[in-house]
Design a protein around this motif. Sequence first.
Motif, PDB file in Angstrom:
ATOM      1  N   UNK A  38      49.066  63.863  61.770  1.00  0.00           N
ATOM      2  CA  UNK A  38      48.459  64.827  60.853  1.00  0.00           C
ATOM      3  C   UNK A  38      48.931  66.242  61.141  1.00  0.00           C
ATOM      4  N   UNK A  39      49.123  66.565  62.408  1.00  0.00           N
ATOM      5  CA  UNK A  39      49.610  67.905  62.759  1.00  0.00           C
ATOM      6  C   UNK A  39      51.039  68.156  62.302  1.00  0.00           C
ATOM      7  N   UNK A  40      51.788  67.097  62.067  1.00  0.00           N
ATOM      8  CA  UNK A  40      53.182  67.275  61.669  1.00  0.00           C
ATOM      9  C   UNK A  40      53.368  67.399  60.161  1.00  0.00           C
ATOM     10  N   UNK A  43      55.607  70.042  58.549  1.00  0.00           N
ATOM     11  CA  UNK A  43      56.601  70.441  59.551  1.00  0.00           C
ATOM     12  C   UNK A  43      57.786  69.485  59.518  1.00  0.00           C
ATOM     13  N   UNK A  44      57.491  68.190  59.411  1.00  0.00           N
ATOM     14  CA  UNK A  44      58.532  67.175  59.293  1.00  0.00           C
ATOM     15  C   UNK A  44      58.246  66.345  58.050  1.00  0.00           C
ATOM     16  N   UNK A  45      59.256  65.629  57.573  1.00  0.00           N
ATOM     17  CA  UNK A  45      59.090  64.778  56.406  1.00  0.00           C
ATOM     18  C   UNK A  45      58.386  63.493  56.825  1.00  0.00           C
ATOM     19  N   UNK A  73      46.690  63.384  55.685  1.00  0.00           N
ATOM     20  CA  UNK A  73      47.830  62.508  55.434  1.00  0.00           C
ATOM     21  C   UNK A  73      47.815  61.964  54.009  1.00  0.00           C
ATOM     22  N   UNK A  74      46.639  61.567  53.527  1.00  0.00           N
ATOM     23  CA  UNK A  74      46.550  61.031  52.171  1.00  0.00           C
ATOM     24  C   UNK A  74      46.835  62.105  51.132  1.00  0.00           C
ATOM     25  N   UNK A  75      46.187  63.260  51.253  1.00  0.00           N
ATOM     26  CA  UNK A  75      46.325  64.304  50.238  1.00  0.00           C
ATOM     27  C   UNK A  75      47.692  64.981  50.265  1.00  0.00           C
ATOM     28  N   UNK A  76      48.383  64.921  51.390  1.00  0.00           N
ATOM     29  CA  UNK A  76      49.729  65.498  51.464  1.00  0.00           C
ATOM     30  C   UNK A  76      50.754  64.610  50.777  1.00  0.00           C
ATOM     31  N   UNK A  77      50.364  63.365  50.504  1.00  0.00           N
ATOM     32  CA  UNK A  77      51.288  62.415  49.893  1.00  0.00           C
ATOM     33  C   UNK A  77      52.057  61.597  50.906  1.00  0.00           C
TER      34      UNK A  77
END
Length: 156
Positions: A38-40, A43-45, A73-77
């Motif tokens: 989640x922290x990434x 920052x990364x794909x 994670x869910x809302x970021x896609x």
Amino acid sequence: MEGAQTTVDADASALSARLTTTGHAEGALFGGNLEMLARSVGVVDLDLAGRIFLLEINRAAGLGMVDRALTQLRYSGALDGVAGVALGSIHQFAGYEDRGWTILDTLRDHLDALGVPVLGGLPLGHIEDLVTVPLGTHAVLDVDHGRLITSAPSGR
């Protein structure tokens, strides 16, 4: 681990095994510690489309962190199109409740929304007698037979 296939059998008596669904999924194995993933975000794909999402949760995590991390994670896609979920141990949450919710309620809320096969009870994560699996290799999540099989990593 070069040249070795790894088969991880789920423990049906483990707390996370209660989240197991049915089905079969194949794809590259990707994931790890929920908080670090989640922290990434951003920052990364973290495109998990077509992959098996390996999820393990640190002992220090509370339900709020688990909910926030999975929501992010869910809302970021990042979890769009994920093929399946391989869930490690969550025994450290046994008997813990926060505002009427347990870890099972929290995980079920997020994982059911993905609509993919979920296999819990895997001896992965921050536990004694853990199994090590190679990330990035082809994996088969055979929920109906309670096992995760990873292909041998390719040599360099």
